[in-house]
Enzyme design. Structure first.
Site, PDB file in Angstrom:
ATOM      1  N   ASP A   8     -30.666 -79.078  82.672  1.00 61.34           N
ATOM      2  CA  ASP A   8     -29.123 -79.282  82.175  1.00 61.34           C
ATOM      3  C   ASP A   8     -29.041 -80.821  82.189  1.00 61.34           C
ATOM      4  OD1 ASP A   8     -26.298 -79.711  82.222  1.00 61.34           O
ATOM      5  OD2 ASP A   8     -26.050 -77.846  83.370  1.00 61.34           O
ATOM      6  N   GLU A  15     -33.374 -90.727  69.120  1.00 55.92           N
ATOM      7  CA  GLU A  15     -33.386 -91.880  68.816  1.00 55.92           C
ATOM      8  C   GLU A  15     -34.653 -92.538  68.825  1.00 55.92           C
ATOM      9  OE1 GLU A  15     -30.817 -93.764  71.737  1.00 55.92           O
ATOM     10  OE2 GLU A  15     -31.312 -95.913  71.139  1.00 55.92           O
ATOM     11  N   HIS A  22     -35.640-102.082  67.173  1.00 59.35           N
ATOM     12  CA  HIS A  22     -34.849-101.000  66.719  1.00 59.35           C
ATOM     13  C   HIS A  22     -34.831-100.772  65.400  1.00 59.35           C
ATOM     14  CE1 HIS A  22     -32.065 -99.380  69.965  1.00 59.35           C
ATOM     15  NE2 HIS A  22     -33.026 -99.912  70.496  1.00 59.35           N
ATOM     16  N   LYS A  43     -26.962 -96.432  80.194  1.00 54.93           N
ATOM     17  CA  LYS A  43     -27.267 -95.685  78.957  1.00 54.93           C
ATOM     18  C   LYS A  43     -28.704 -95.698  78.744  1.00 54.93           C
ATOM     19  CE  LYS A  43     -27.595 -94.635  74.345  1.00 54.93           C
ATOM     20  NZ  LYS A  43     -28.778 -94.906  73.607  1.00 54.93           N
TER      21      LYS A  43
HETATM   22  P1  NDP Z   1     -30.894 -69.941  88.579  1.00 51.79           P
HETATM   23  O1  NDP Z   1     -29.609 -69.303  88.970  1.00 51.79           O
HETATM   24  O2  NDP Z   1     -31.770 -69.461  87.623  1.00 51.79           O
HETATM   25  O3  NDP Z   1     -31.548 -70.102  90.087  1.00 51.79           O
HETATM   26  C1  NDP Z   1     -33.030 -70.208  90.213  1.00 51.79           C
HETATM   27  C2  NDP Z   1     -33.834 -68.892  90.565  1.00 51.79           C
HETATM   28  O4  NDP Z   1     -35.017 -69.501  90.613  1.00 51.79           O
HETATM   29  C3  NDP Z   1     -33.602 -68.676  92.096  1.00 51.79           C
HETATM   30  O5  NDP Z   1     -32.542 -68.025  92.103  1.00 51.79           O
HETATM   31  C4  NDP Z   1     -34.866 -68.133  92.573  1.00 51.79           C
HETATM   32  O6  NDP Z   1     -34.546 -66.766  92.206  1.00 51.79           O
HETATM   33  C5  NDP Z   1     -35.935 -68.706  91.384  1.00 51.79           C
HETATM   34  N1  NDP Z   1     -36.965 -69.463  91.874  1.00 51.79           N
HETATM   35  C6  NDP Z   1     -38.229 -69.028  91.662  1.00 51.79           C
HETATM   36  N2  NDP Z   1     -39.156 -70.137  92.218  1.00 51.79           N
HETATM   37  C7  NDP Z   1     -38.125 -70.757  93.023  1.00 51.79           C
HETATM   38  C8  NDP Z   1     -38.351 -71.994  93.881  1.00 51.79           C
HETATM   39  N3  NDP Z   1     -39.536 -72.427  93.967  1.00 51.79           N
HETATM   40  N4  NDP Z   1     -37.120 -72.668  94.218  1.00 51.79           N
HETATM   41  C9  NDP Z   1     -35.970 -71.920  94.107  1.00 51.79           C
HETATM   42  N5  NDP Z   1     -35.786 -70.978  93.177  1.00 51.79           N
HETATM   43  C10 NDP Z   1     -36.844 -70.397  92.763  1.00 51.79           C
HETATM   44  O7  NDP Z   1     -30.835 -71.359  88.556  1.00 51.79           O
HETATM   45  P2  NDP Z   1     -30.174 -72.491  88.986  1.00 51.79           P
HETATM   46  O8  NDP Z   1     -29.320 -72.155  90.353  1.00 51.79           O
HETATM   47  O9  NDP Z   1     -30.696 -73.709  89.401  1.00 51.79           O
HETATM   48  O10 NDP Z   1     -28.964 -73.011  88.030  1.00 51.79           O
HETATM   49  C11 NDP Z   1     -29.089 -73.902  86.812  1.00 51.79           C
HETATM   50  C12 NDP Z   1     -28.516 -73.469  85.581  1.00 51.79           C
HETATM   51  O11 NDP Z   1     -26.988 -73.132  86.170  1.00 51.79           O
HETATM   52  C13 NDP Z   1     -28.480 -74.396  84.671  1.00 51.79           C
HETATM   53  O12 NDP Z   1     -28.940 -73.773  83.618  1.00 51.79           O
HETATM   54  C14 NDP Z   1     -27.229 -74.915  84.229  1.00 51.79           C
HETATM   55  O13 NDP Z   1     -27.023 -75.301  83.226  1.00 51.79           O
HETATM   56  C15 NDP Z   1     -26.063 -73.859  85.220  1.00 51.79           C
HETATM   57  N6  NDP Z   1     -24.888 -74.412  85.425  1.00 51.79           N
HETATM   58  C16 NDP Z   1     -24.412 -75.619  85.650  1.00 51.79           C
HETATM   59  C17 NDP Z   1     -23.354 -75.888  86.195  1.00 51.79           C
HETATM   60  C18 NDP Z   1     -22.923 -77.254  86.308  1.00 51.79           C
HETATM   61  O14 NDP Z   1     -23.853 -78.146  86.411  1.00 51.79           O
HETATM   62  N7  NDP Z   1     -21.623 -77.497  86.601  1.00 51.79           N
HETATM   63  C19 NDP Z   1     -22.373 -74.641  86.390  1.00 51.79           C
HETATM   64  C20 NDP Z   1     -22.965 -73.516  86.227  1.00 51.79           C
HETATM   65  C21 NDP Z   1     -24.121 -73.264  85.733  1.00 51.79           C
HETATM   66  P3  NDP Z   1     -35.576 -65.601  93.265  1.00 51.79           P
HETATM   67  O15 NDP Z   1     -35.421 -66.439  94.586  1.00 51.79           O
HETATM   68  O16 NDP Z   1     -34.893 -64.360  93.140  1.00 51.79           O
HETATM   69  O17 NDP Z   1     -37.020 -65.506  92.418  1.00 51.79           O
END
Ligand code: NDP
Length: 450
Positions: free
Chosen positions: A299, A92, A398, A283
């Site tokens: 996301d 946009e 716009h 919006k």
């Molecule tokens: P991940 O599954 O990638 O989990 C984040 C990972 O990052 C953790 O497991 C952790 O792994 C690592 N990590 C590293 N540093 C940190 C920190 N400081 N804090 C937290 N975690 C850290 O992502 P999310 O669980 O956030 O899920 C997001 C994704 O899920 C998006 O892509 C979304 O599109 C998708 N999604 C969305 C849905 C919805 O909105 N309804 C449904 C299903 C999926 P470790 O500790 O092992 O290093």
């Protein structure tokens, strides 16, 4: 003379070439050498996106191509005393220009920018059973009264995702509730700097299996809720004369600013009583927040679902921000309250090279700080839209920015785009359309060939 000073003297940031803009950000220290290099390489490959083919193929099913949007930067957004550059991915034309205007006005607030605060963030998951006779609701209630079972739930959650506990996160609260025909257990999970959907789903499914054993029935669903009970609040108190474009001095600026501020407050009141206006108001807020969240690899659908659910939490769809007059009409006070389901790690963030650029430019080092920046973006984006609506209306600005898109739609390419857009802007506003653009383009090409 330093590169920075040279370019500052030469032109405003937006008047620089793309290469000069990247080098300016690097010379200011806003971009690291490797991020600047990434952008310069992308510029050199014109037409290519910067997601490597192998990464794109691994990110989604049935991948056949890559989709690209322009990214641009909102300069000088002050949030909690730190001046940020906010990267936005948007199609946009007016979004970044408006956010820059809003950021400039907000920089003159009494707090010297926007102040923002994020409540302790938790991601919510829900485990739901069908429950026609309320018997499951009673069982869940007694499970939650049983300390050994509550401890067992915590242990199941910990074993499902031990690494989030090592980071200081994990399940913080479990609560049973009865719904009409259903019974549910809500889990609030601290997912640290991650948005937390996958973490919450992993923990939710593990706890579901444990609950099914106790309840003696299969659950209907265990899933993250794109709903949040915690929000980020951003505020700004703006002297009314700062609202006047060109900053007229003294009484003239004051009177014009007072008139604009009063109309902005009236527009805010209108959004509170008219859901049609509230939807458009919100919006406008999401224009900036979604563009910045997209550039950072977050996301955006999760974020928008949660924002709209928050807007409707009273049972009526309401505006996410309010603008009121303070100090006898001399101060315009803006406040936004919005849940922000985003992360600075996790999901696709590591896969998308542009995310690193976005997080670096915004100078954020944790998810709550990024939430503060995004809420501030929403507030200033909203302010810019309301200033235009309360003043000349949005269409003039716009359409000026839309001229380049009209030129492209008419077939203009390369340097023809700016020439046609420029010529279009010299026409009557009623001629800002593709037929006029085609005539201008034909004329331009004829003159080039003669
Ligand atoms: P991940 O599954 O990638 O989990 C984040 C990972 O990052 C953790 O497991 C952790 O792994 C690592 N990590 C590293 N540093 C940190 C920190 N400081 N804090 C937290 N975690 C850290 O992502 P999310 O669980 O956030 O899920 C997001 C994704 O899920 C998006 O892509 C979304 O599109 C998708 N999604 C969305 C849905 C919805 O909105 N309804 C449904 C299903 C999926 P470790 O500790 O092992 O290093």
């Amino acid at each position: 003379m330093s590169v920075k000073k040279k370019w500052r003297n030469m032109a405003a940031f937006r008047e620089l070439s793309v290469e000069q803009r990247i080098k300016t950000l690097e010379s200011e220290g806003a971009l690291s050498g490797d991020c600047a290099q990434l952008l310069l390489e992308q510029l050199a490959q014109s037409g290519e996106t910067n997601i490597p083919a192998s990464v794109a193929n691994s990110m989604i099913e049935n991948q056949i191509g890559r989709f690209s949007l322009p990214v641009g930067v909102v300069r000088g957004l002050k949030v909690n005393g730190v001046t940020r550059d906010v990267l936005m991915a948007t199609e946009e034309p007016s979004v970044i220009a408006a956010a820059c205007n809003g950021a400039k006005i907000a920089a003159k607030s009494l707090e010297n920018g926007v102040t923002a605060h994020s409540a302790h963030y938790v991601t919510r998951a829900q485990i739901v059973f069908e429950d026609a006779d309320s018997s499951v609701a009673q069982k869940l209630d007694s499970i939650m009264r049983d300390e050994s079972k509550r401890t067992a739930i915590s242990e199941v959650a910990r074993s499902a995702h031990p690494s989030i506990y090592q980071r200081g996160g994990g399940l913080e609260r479990a609560q049973a509730a009865a719904l009409t025909g259903f019974a549910k257990l809500t889990l609030d999970i601290n997912t640290c700097d991650a948005m937390g959907a996958n973490i919450a789903n992993t923990i939710g499914e593990a706890v579901k299996t444990q609950l099914e054993g106790w309840v003696g029935r299969k659950a209907l669903v265990a899933i993250l809720a794109n709903s949040s009970r915690v929000a980020t609040v951003a505020e700004a108190r703006i002297p009314v004369e700062a609202l006047v474009p060109g900053e007229k001095d003294g009484a003239a600026g004051g009177a014009e600013g007072t008139r604009l501020a009063r109309r902005i407050a009236a527009l805010s009141s209108l959004a509170a009583v008219d859901a049609e206006r509230a939807a458009t108001h919100n919006k406008g807020i999401l224009n900036g927040i979604v563009a910045a969240a997209a550039a950072s690899g977050n996301d955006t659908r999760a974020l928008q679902a949660a924002a709209h659910e928050w807007a409707a939490k009273s049972g009526r769809y309401m505006p996410l921000s309010t603008w009121t007059l303070q100090n006898n009409g001399q101060i315009l006070y803006g406040r936004i309250e919005i849940p922000l389901q985003i992360g600075t790690v996790g999901g696709a963030i590591a896969s998308l090279p542009m995310s690193k650029v976005a997080l670096q430019l915004a100078k954020v080092n944790n998810a709550n700080d990024f939430r503060n920046v995004l809420a501030a973006v929403g507030l200033v984006q909203n302010l810019a839209a309301l200033c235009a609506l309360a003043g000349p209306g949005i269409q003039a600005g716009h359409m000026r920015l839309q001229a380049a898109n009209i030129a492209i739609a008419s077939g203009a390419r390369g340097d023809e785009i700016q020439k046609v857009a420029h010529a279009l802007l010299n026409e009557n506003s009623s001629d800002l359309n593709t037929s006029s653009a085609r005539i201008i383009l034909e004329d331009l090409r004829k003159r080039k060939n003669t």
